[in-house]
Design an enzyme around this catalytic site. Structure first.
Site, PDB file in Angstrom:
ATOM      1  N   LEU A  80       0.801  -1.217   0.000  1.00 41.78           N
ATOM      2  CA  LEU A  80       0.000   0.000   0.000  1.00 41.78           C
ATOM      3  C   LEU A  80       0.839   1.275   0.000  1.00 41.78           C
ATOM      4  O   LEU A  80       0.304   2.373  -0.176  1.00 41.78           O
ATOM      5  CB  LEU A  80      -0.937   0.004   1.210  1.00 41.78           C
ATOM      6  CG  LEU A  80      -2.010  -1.091   1.205  1.00 41.78           C
ATOM      7  CD1 LEU A  80      -2.779  -1.089   2.515  1.00 41.78           C
ATOM      8  CD2 LEU A  80      -2.961  -0.930   0.036  1.00 41.78           C
ATOM      9  N   TYR A 177       1.683   9.990  14.983  1.00 33.78           N
ATOM     10  CA  TYR A 177       0.581   9.075  14.678  1.00 33.78           C
ATOM     11  C   TYR A 177      -0.758   9.777  14.885  1.00 33.78           C
ATOM     12  O   TYR A 177      -1.645   9.730  14.027  1.00 33.78           O
ATOM     13  CB  TYR A 177       0.671   7.835  15.552  1.00 33.78           C
ATOM     14  CG  TYR A 177      -0.571   6.977  15.559  1.00 33.78           C
ATOM     15  CD1 TYR A 177      -0.871   6.149  14.483  1.00 33.78           C
ATOM     16  CD2 TYR A 177      -1.453   7.007  16.644  1.00 33.78           C
ATOM     17  CE1 TYR A 177      -2.014   5.359  14.481  1.00 33.78           C
ATOM     18  CE2 TYR A 177      -2.595   6.229  16.649  1.00 33.78           C
ATOM     19  CZ  TYR A 177      -2.871   5.407  15.570  1.00 33.78           C
ATOM     20  OH  TYR A 177      -4.008   4.628  15.584  1.00 33.78           O
ATOM     21  N   VAL A 212      -7.670  -1.470  21.129  1.00 33.53           N
ATOM     22  CA  VAL A 212      -8.063  -2.763  20.561  1.00 33.53           C
ATOM     23  C   VAL A 212      -6.878  -3.715  20.687  1.00 33.53           C
ATOM     24  O   VAL A 212      -5.749  -3.356  20.336  1.00 33.53           O
ATOM     25  CB  VAL A 212      -8.460  -2.635  19.077  1.00 33.53           C
ATOM     26  CG1 VAL A 212      -8.884  -3.989  18.516  1.00 33.53           C
ATOM     27  CG2 VAL A 212      -9.580  -1.617  18.904  1.00 33.53           C
TER      28      VAL A 212
END
Length: 269
Positions: A80, A177, A212
């Site tokens: 990607l 980030y 998560v």
């Protein structure tokens, strides 16, 4: 980019706002973690999934556990960070499928280090995966939808609670980030505005999870990147995010879920 799956049949869908086994979905970052869980959930719901992954071999495990009513899996090996590979991917999708009805921009990277010391290569990787690949995949998906005169596609962007507040307060060294995720939040709103101004019925949804328990988060916890209070809260499962994707995709066409924030019980947003 190399196509790894069977079949060249055309898949199209006029859309009813319900989960449809004639829809084709594309999921980026599908090798592991949240992306892997999303692919599994979509397939189990009967959708046909184009799964973009650095290591598509990991997706073979899914096939062994799927019920007979599941959708078809089409794994693609894709870097990607390489625009030429992304453009070749969508050219191949156009040839084999015509278009995709749902794009799930899941791929991303989180490199932690202070802004005063972090490497340019870390910044470039996060920009490439978190912002540019998402923008390129979104643009190319919209092109295919327009060419096939599809008016009810769905763009899903996997953001983070880091895109809505100063994440560096709870995760040491996550400033850059967090910056890329804030940019995603701004781009999502801008895309929604553009589509509405064009009177398009294509929906745009941002999903912003809290902690998560993915492979990357486990590594950051082990490295002590999170504050003790934050790490002690517990975490969401990857399946929780997969269920959220199914929820927004299954909403009626007249409903736009523009932002869905999901955190573990007890975590501040």
């Amino acid at each position: 980019m190399k196509y790894h799956g069977p079949g060249t049949e055309s898949i199209s869908c006029t859309g009813t706002g319900t989960i449809c086994n004639m829809c084709a979905e594309i999921v980026t970052g599908a090798s592991a973690g949240i992306g892997f869980a999303i692919v599994e959930g979509l397939l189990q719901a009967g959708m046909n999934v184009i799964a973009c992954a650095r290591n598509p071999a990991t997706l073979e495990d899914i096939k062994q556990t799927l019920p007979g009513s599941s959708g078809k899996l089409y794994p693609y090996k894709t870097n990607l960070q390489n625009e030429d590979e992304l453009l070749a991917l969508f050219k191949d999708i156009q040839t084999k499928f015509g278009h995709v009805d749902v794009l799930v921009n899941n791929a991303g990277a989180c490199e932690t280090s202070g802004l005063a010391s972090q490497s340019t290569s870390d910044w470039r990787r996060m920009l490439d995966l978190n912002v540019l690949s998402t923008s390129i995949c979104t643009r190319e998906t919209l092109k295919l939808l327009e060419q096939d005169h599809i008016e009810d596609g769905h763009i899903i962007i996997m953001n983070s609670i880091a895109g809505h507040h100063n994440h560096a307060l709870i995760a040491s060294g996550s400033g850059f980030y967090s910056g890329t995720k804030h940019m995603l939040a701004a781009l999502t709103k801008a895309l929604h505005t553009e589509l509405v101004q064009k009177k398009s019925k294509i929906r745009v949804t941002s999903i912003s999870p809290g902690l998560v328990l993915s492979r990357g988060v486990k590594a950051h916890i082990e490295a002590g990147a999170f504050t003790e209070d934050f790490a002690a809260l517990g975490a969401l499962d990857c399946k929780d995010i997969s269920d959220a994707v199914l929820y927004v995709v299954g909403a009626p066409n007249h409903v736009v879920i523009s932002e869905l924030t999901i955190v573990p019980n007890g975590q501040l947003m």
